[in-house]
Enzyme design. Structure first.
Site, PDB file in Angstrom:
ATOM      1  CG  ASP A   1       4.789  -4.742   3.852  1.00  0.00           C
ATOM      2  OD1 ASP A   1       4.104  -4.716   2.815  1.00  0.00           O
ATOM      3  OD2 ASP A   1       4.651  -5.587   4.762  1.00  0.00           O
TER       4      ASP A   1
ATOM      5  CG  ASP B   1       1.972  -5.539  -0.840  1.00  0.00           C
ATOM      6  OD1 ASP B   1       2.702  -6.404  -1.349  1.00  0.00           O
ATOM      7  OD2 ASP B   1       1.199  -5.769   0.099  1.00  0.00           O
ATOM      8  CD  GLU B   2       6.537  -8.108   0.857  1.00  0.00           C
ATOM      9  OE1 GLU B   2       7.328  -7.930   1.806  1.00  0.00           O
ATOM     10  OE2 GLU B   2       5.767  -9.073   0.790  1.00  0.00           O
TER      11      GLU B   2
END
Length: 363
Positions: free
Chosen positions: A13, A107-108
């Site tokens: 993350d 983003d993850e």
């Protein structure tokens, strides 16, 4: 848990991703409270730097509230083309270690490194190597969780944020989860947390002690799923191609409107949703959406949804809009209530075998 414990899952993350990209690219923003959002009464926060978070600013918060909480915040309009470019760099780093990558957002992502491309000795070492590469190649930081399954890895990635990692080894699972507040479980929001508290359930240990059948009777399948999560049971695979769960469009109005004034907006938004559905059907003609979802956000930011799964799926844009308009009858708020946003969605996709596609963790 025996089969799950043989797997090695990493959840990566990025730290305050959008805001961190802005601070990286503009040295004047470093060390300052940055809020990624369009300024205005109708805007919401896309992301906040850690400096802004100290003042209570969070993503999805109304921008005007963020400004009240942090008057010195620097508001930066989002630039998704840049964020996507950085995300592509990060995913290229993941791909050096495994082909089993499940992106959750820009983003993850989950990574299955049970059989990695590069043997670094342990999943913990792989996570560290990935985070170092991200920092060197993008000048950004990421946090990671390492565990026997996706559920535990996601919780672990939040444990030592920012720029840290945490491992939950198989023998640690029971002790790690027992004192964990139920509010930390994915899918348990404030409302669900309060409902569980009414039953005397505050931690995973409390969930374990509660009868699974009683939980299912009260909360449906989600109740039994919560009971399983309290023991760390999650046998979901890392899916390199995630099936579409919902196609939707929404719009925030320039001024708040009453419920009976929403029909033209519903019909306009249904056009976008139906166009997205036709694109999905072009690629996967066998998948049919059977559930229509109406999403509303009130002037005071309360979100409510109403849905209908009929005997036959909608077959046209007009049919979709008609059902969505009809769903307004199931909104039981006072007639004086004003709404700032409306959204139309299609979900309940059926596979060729007739089974519905759902993410069991978030039922």
């Amino acid at each position: 848990m025996s089969s799950a414990r043989q797997r090695k899952i990493i959840h990566v993350d990025m730290d305050a991703f959008y805001a961190s990209v802005e601070q990286r690219d503009d040295p004047a923003l470093r060390g300052r409270p940055v809020v990624v959002a369009w300024r205005g009464t109708r805007s919401v926060v896309c992301a906040a730097s850690y400096e802004a978070r100290k003042f209570g600013v969070r993503s999805a918060m109304p921008a005007v509230r963020a400004e009240r909480l942090c008057p010195d915040a620097v508001f930066v309009p989002p630039d998704f083309s840049r964020y996507k470019a950085v995300s592509k760099q990060v995913h290229a780093i993941f791909a050096r270690h495994t082909d089993l990558i499940e992106p959750l957002s820009l983003d993850e992502a989950y990574l299955d490194v049970t059989t990695p491309k590069i043997d670094l000795g342990s999943a913990t070492a792989i996570a560290c190597h990935i985070r170092n590469a991200i920092r060197e190649e993008t000048q950004l930081t990421a946090s990671a969780g390492i565990a026997p399954n996706k559920f535990l890895a996601k919780i672990a990635s939040d444990w030592n944020k920012p720029n840290g990692q945490f491992v939950v080894k198989p023998h640690m699972v029971d002790a790690f989860l027992a004192p964990l507040p139920v509010g930390r479980l994915p899918g348990v929001g404030k409302v669900m947390e309060a409902r569980l508290a009414e039953l005397g359930i505050a931690t995973c240990a409390d969930l374990r002690a509660f009868d699974a059948d009683a939980l299912e009777a009260r909360f449906g399948r989600w109740g039994r799923r919560l009971h399983e999560l309290s023991f760390g049971i999650d046998n979901r695979d890392v899916q390199t191609e995630r099936p579409t769960l919902q196609i939707s469009s929404e719009d925030t109005f320039a001024t708040d409107l009453p419920l009976d004034a929403l029909e033209p907006h519903i019909r306009r938004i249904a056009t976008g949703t139906w166009a997205g559905y036709l694109r999905e059907r072009t690629q996967h003609p066998e998948r049919i959406a059977r559930t229509v979802v109406l999403k509303l956000k009130t002037a005071d930011f309360r979100i409510l949804t109403r849905s209908l799964t009929g005997p036959e799926p909608p077959t046209s844009e007009i049919a979709l809009a008609n059902i969505a308009c009809k769903l307004r009858e199931r909104v039981n708020l006072p007639a004086s209530t004003l709404y700032r946003l409306v959204g139309i969605g299609l979900s309940g996709f059926a596979e060729p075998d007739g089974s519905a596609v759902q993410d069991d963790l978030f039922l």
